[in-house]
Design a protein around this motif. Structure first.
Motif, short mmCIF file in Angstrom:
data_model
loop_
_atom_site.label_atom_id
_atom_site.label_comp_id
_atom_site.label_asym_id
_atom_site.label_seq_id
_atom_site.Cartn_x
_atom_site.Cartn_y
_atom_site.Cartn_z
N THR A 125 11.30 -22.75 -13.35
CA THR A 125 9.92 -23.36 -11.91
C THR A 125 10.28 -23.95 -10.65
OG1 THR A 125 7.78 -23.12 -13.53
CG2 THR A 125 7.45 -24.21 -11.46
N ILE A 126 11.51 -24.90 -11.21
CA ILE A 126 11.72 -26.17 -10.49
C ILE A 126 12.96 -25.25 -9.58
CG2 ILE A 126 13.63 -28.11 -10.05
CD1 ILE A 126 12.37 -29.02 -12.70
N MET A 127 14.06 -24.73 -10.49
CA MET A 127 15.40 -23.91 -9.48
C MET A 127 14.07 -22.82 -8.15
SD MET A 127 17.19 -25.40 -10.19
CE MET A 127 18.44 -24.00 -9.01
N TYR A 128 13.37 -22.18 -8.75
CA TYR A 128 12.11 -21.28 -8.09
C TYR A 128 12.24 -22.00 -6.68
CZ TYR A 128 8.86 -17.99 -6.26
OH TYR A 128 7.53 -17.36 -5.63
N ILE A 129 11.37 -23.07 -7.04
CA ILE A 129 11.33 -24.04 -5.75
C ILE A 129 11.42 -24.57 -4.90
CG2 ILE A 129 9.49 -25.95 -4.93
CD1 ILE A 129 8.48 -25.62 -7.11
N ASN A 185 16.15 -31.55 -1.78
CA ASN A 185 17.26 -33.09 -2.50
C ASN A 185 16.59 -34.22 -3.72
OD1 ASN A 185 19.66 -32.58 -2.69
ND2 ASN A 185 20.34 -32.89 0.53
N LYS A 186 15.14 -34.82 -2.72
CA LYS A 186 14.38 -35.48 -3.22
C LYS A 186 13.88 -34.93 -4.99
CE LYS A 186 10.37 -38.77 -2.21
NZ LYS A 186 9.82 -38.38 -3.49
N TYR A 187 13.29 -33.81 -4.54
CA TYR A 187 13.11 -32.81 -5.21
C TYR A 187 13.71 -32.81 -6.89
CZ TYR A 187 10.84 -29.12 -7.66
OH TYR A 187 9.67 -28.09 -8.51
N LEU A 188 15.11 -32.33 -6.13
CA LEU A 188 16.22 -31.67 -7.13
C LEU A 188 16.18 -33.29 -8.06
CD1 LEU A 188 18.94 -29.35 -5.96
CD2 LEU A 188 16.37 -28.86 -7.84
N ALA A 189 16.55 -34.61 -7.68
CA ALA A 189 16.53 -35.91 -7.56
C ALA A 189 15.87 -36.14 -8.80
CB ALA A 189 17.30 -36.56 -6.78
N GLU A 190 14.57 -35.83 -8.72
CA GLU A 190 13.67 -37.00 -9.52
C GLU A 190 13.34 -36.04 -11.00
OE1 GLU A 190 10.32 -36.53 -7.14
OE2 GLU A 190 10.59 -38.85 -6.20
N THR A 191 13.47 -34.59 -10.50
CA THR A 191 13.22 -33.34 -11.60
C THR A 191 14.46 -33.31 -12.30
OG1 THR A 191 13.53 -31.45 -10.17
CG2 THR A 191 11.04 -32.44 -10.59
N GLU A 192 15.57 -33.72 -11.74
CA GLU A 192 17.22 -33.43 -12.62
C GLU A 192 17.04 -32.38 -13.10
OE1 GLU A 192 16.81 -37.15 -14.76
OE2 GLU A 192 18.54 -37.36 -13.05
N PRO A 193 16.83 -30.45 -13.25
CA PRO A 193 17.05 -29.76 -13.92
C PRO A 193 17.96 -29.27 -14.85
CG PRO A 193 17.20 -28.91 -11.38
CD PRO A 193 16.71 -30.45 -11.58
N TRP A 194 19.66 -29.80 -14.53
CA TRP A 194 20.24 -29.50 -15.38
C TRP A 194 20.45 -30.78 -16.14
CZ3 TRP A 194 20.33 -31.70 -9.71
CH2 TRP A 194 19.93 -32.95 -9.59
N ASP A 225 26.86 -34.93 2.40
CA ASP A 225 25.71 -34.82 1.48
C ASP A 225 24.37 -35.03 1.34
OD1 ASP A 225 27.75 -36.79 0.95
OD2 ASP A 225 27.76 -38.08 1.73
N ASN A 226 23.79 -34.56 2.68
CA ASN A 226 22.42 -33.98 2.81
C ASN A 226 22.42 -32.18 2.96
OD1 ASN A 226 19.61 -33.83 3.12
ND2 ASN A 226 19.87 -34.31 4.96
N LEU A 227 22.34 -31.44 3.78
CA LEU A 227 22.03 -30.82 4.06
C LEU A 227 23.41 -29.76 2.68
CD1 LEU A 227 21.20 -27.88 5.01
CD2 LEU A 227 21.93 -28.25 7.16
N GLY A 228 23.72 -29.91 3.24
CA GLY A 228 25.67 -28.72 2.63
C GLY A 228 24.94 -29.06 0.73
N ASN A 229 24.99 -30.75 0.30
CA ASN A 229 24.76 -30.72 -0.71
C ASN A 229 23.71 -30.09 -1.50
OD1 ASN A 229 25.49 -32.56 -3.39
ND2 ASN A 229 23.36 -33.21 -2.79
#
Length: 686
Positions: free
Chosen positions: A489-493, A466-475, A397-401
């Motif tokens: 930018t989000i996906m690059y980081i 994970n936290k970064y993606l959850a907060e920015t929600e690029p999807w 759930d953390n690394l693999g996700n």
């Protein structure tokens, strides 16, 4: 800037049985992580191990299985070495102390110390088994530990409390061969007078200094290591025999050594040196480069081997005069299993080779869990339920996700091409700063031998992603064309975090790191690259991915617990049946009922009562060791069972004419053996 050079050793496993997860978690996995990290940081490092194929444990196993010691070591060396290979432990050499180069090296080492006057030859009385006609080495003797009172302590140490012992320390000693109480007989041996070394050892261990020169940083030594060593030293070091009366081992190479071999704790540590010699010969190197000069020697061991690696072996190395002493001895505590300690005799263990055969695709999962619960400073516990929880919640759930999200979205949005970032926001810069800081924190922890915390920081990097993606929600943002640059930018980081994970995971989860590098089509084996925010340049094309970690269900846990419990050997609570005797011998014993008329304590004897017993045919004095179980007042009037025709024996100045027969339970409590009916003194027992 020049890098420190390291010689790293992992405790030589006894070739008298396979490896279980306790061995792996405490010694072999942490040493492998440390060495992989050193290599990534361009240190000159040699990683040394091998099987310890001498000592009483080998001969005991051979006797038990009815085969020769050579057959035992060949069998288990094969199982152990294959398990290490399959598990991916990256030794430079895995040697054997039965090899001729080891015998030559150990014998030469002994002769050097003997010629320099570091041994004394003494004649003393040692335990001897009359039934087997042989002197008993440390592991051939068991008894009650004088410190923790645990039964079945060995003649060299108590595995329950970790105390180092000598056979004479044991209470109620028994031979492991015959099960009988051994006698004392004279024999001569070479001794290491350790008391001569107390002063410099004290300064070296507590302050890290040798002859006033700083040798190591004691603040990086684990408390239990310093504590156990200082307890030994403060208690006063004593001479320790460096030879044994055995026929299996390295022969004593000097006059008078016939029929004797080197003590295993002289023989085995020299195995690190002989293994280095063999590796050097095979790789066109000079073994002395790894045992002399400006080099850091590090011993990864379990806590039961602390004094042998941090007191005895350093004495031997210093006495040799031209060899380096340990820079650190990161000893681990014990790993327990499902609420109980690992036990070879009870087969209460998860054996490494059996795990690998059953779960060949879950190697990194096991590495991760064992490091997460590593018993670095206190005992810890392995359970199959925690194994399941950590894999599901942390790896899957953390690394693999995180990895799956990043790689799948990159393929979906950009056909696998790393996008060009726009301007970084304050949030982006905070994430990048944390990404850059984490490798140094991990590095500091590894150099401090805090590998459990170091792995936790690695996982914090994926949590950051994970936290970064959850907060920015690029999807969500990608649905609005005006957000195109922001999503890039989000996906690059996120891709840079993933690339950093492929580096910092390498010491801990090497197979996972390799798979991740394949996903990203990016490889870097240099730690200094970690923390970079441009590891994957825009325009770089990544590969396709798959699920990194499959989740484990409850049935997996149930199956493993069922296997574990089914294989458990229930140890008998009581002593094994004694040797067969004849009916004629039994009829020679005159056993009758008696009545205790008088009782008093024997002076200066805590365990003894002096009894006057009416046997029906006479009144006699019997001395009985029951004072810790019965008071004199309690026993008067008791009907007891008496062995009448035992030869008289004087005990603490009182002549005893017989023996009171007692029942003893598993806790050592005593009870009279008395008739259930009102039988009188003098009645015979048949």
């Amino acid at each position: 800037m020049s890098k420190d050079k390291f010689t790293v050793t992992a405790a030589l496993p006894y070739a008298n049985g396979p490896l279980h997860l306790g061995h792996v978690a405490g010694v072999y996995l942490p040493s492998d992580i440390f060495v992989r990290f050193l290599r990534m940081n361009d240190h000159d490092v040699a990683f040394i191990c091998g099987s310890d194929e001498h000592g009483a444990a080998i001969t005991l196993r051979a006797k038990k299985e009815g085969i020769t010691p050579k057959e035992i070591v060949d069998k288990y060396n094969g199982i152990i070495s294959k398990a290490f290979t399959d598990f991916g432990i990256s030794f430079d050499v895995f040697h054997r102390t039965s090899e001729s180069i080891h015998h030559e090296t150990a014998q030469e080492f002994f002769k050097v110390l003997d010629e320099k006057g570091h041994f004394t030859k003494e004649t003393s009385e040692q335990y001897y088994d009359e039934e087997y006609n042989q002197f008993l080495a440390d592991r051939y003797i068991t008894g009650d530990c004088p410190n923790c009172k645990s039964p079945n302590a060995y003649g060299d140490q108590c595995e329950k409390c970790g105390s180092a012992l000598s056979p004479n320390d044991l209470i109620n000693p028994k031979s492991t061969l015959s099960g009988k109480t051994p006698v004392m007989r004279e024999t001569s041996h070479w001794y290491l007078p350790m008391e001569r070394h107390e002063e410099w050892l004290r300064e070296w261990i507590k302050e890290g200094k040798l002859d006033g020169v700083q040798q190591h940083d004691p603040s990086k030594w684990r408390n239990q290591v310093i504590g156990q060593c200082m307890s030994w030293i403060d208690g006063g070091l004593r001479p320790r025999a460096m030879t044994r009366d055995l026929d299996w081992g390295v022969k004593v190479p000097v006059v008078g050594g016939d029929g004797k071999v080197l003590y295993v704790w002289l023989d085995a540590p020299i195995g690190y040196i002989s293994a280095t010699k063999q590796w050097a010969l095979d790789n066109n190197k000079d073994w002395k480069d790894y045992w002399t000069g400006d080099r850091k020697l590090v011993h990864f061991i379990g806590k039961d081997n602390i004094v042998f690696h941090a007191v005895i072996f350093p004495i031997l190395l210093k006495a040799h005069e031209d060899l380096i002493l340990p820079n650190n001895v990161p000893a681990s505590e014990f790993l327990n299993l499902e609420g109980d300690k690992f036990s070879t005799s009870r087969n209460w263990a998860v054996w490494l080779h059996e795990y690998l055969a059953a779960h060949p695709t879950k190697i990194d999962e096991l590495k991760y869990v064992l490091t997460s619960i590593a018993p670095e400073t206190k005992d810890s516990e392995f359970t199959w339920e925690e194994f399941r929880a950590r894999i599901n919640n942390e790896l899957a759930d953390n690394l693999g996700n995180f990895v799956n999200r990043v790689t799948v979205l990159t393929q979906k949005y950009y056909d696998g091409i790393v996008p060009t970032p726009g301007e970084f926001t304050a949030t982006d810069l905070e994430v990048i700063a944390e990404m850059k800081a984490l490798p140094q924190r991990i590095s500091d922890l590894v150099y401090a031998y805090k590998l459990r915390d170091a792995q936790a920081e690695v996982m914090n990097l994926s949590r950051l992603g994970n936290k970064y993606l959850a907060e920015t929600e690029p999807w969500k943002m990608v649905k609005d064309p005006e957000n195109a640059e922001r999503v890039q930018t989000i996906m690059y980081i996120a891709l840079q975090i993933t690339a950093n994970l492929s580096i910092v995971l390498q010491p801990f989860l090497p197979s996972t790191a390799k798979i991740l590098s394949t996903f990203l089509k990016f490889v870097s084996t240099h730690w200094e690259a970690a923390g970079g925010n441009e590891l994957l340049p825009n325009g770089h094309t990544i590969g396709t991915s798959h699920v990194l970690f499959e989740k484990i269900d409850e049935q997996f846990v149930a199956t493993e617990l069922e296997k574990l419990n089914a294989s458990k050997v229930v140890e008998p609570i009581f002593d094994a049946q004694k040797a067969e005797t004849s009916f004629d011998d039994f009829t020679k014993m005159d056993i009758r009922l008696g009545t205790i008329l008088e009782a008093e304590k024997v002076a200066k004897a805590d365990k003894l009562l002096k009894l006057l017993v009416d046997t029906g045919i006479d009144k006699r004095t019997i001395v009985s060791g029951i004072a810790q179980h019965y008071s004199p007042e309690e026993v008067i009037g008791k009907t007891v069972t008496v062995l009448m025709n035992l030869a008289p024996r004087t005990i603490r100045g009182v002549e005893s004419h017989g023996m009171i027969l007692m029942a003893e339970n598993a806790n050592g409590e005593l009870s009279f053996v008395s008739p259930e009916k009102d039988f009188k003194a003098g009645c015979g027992v048949r």
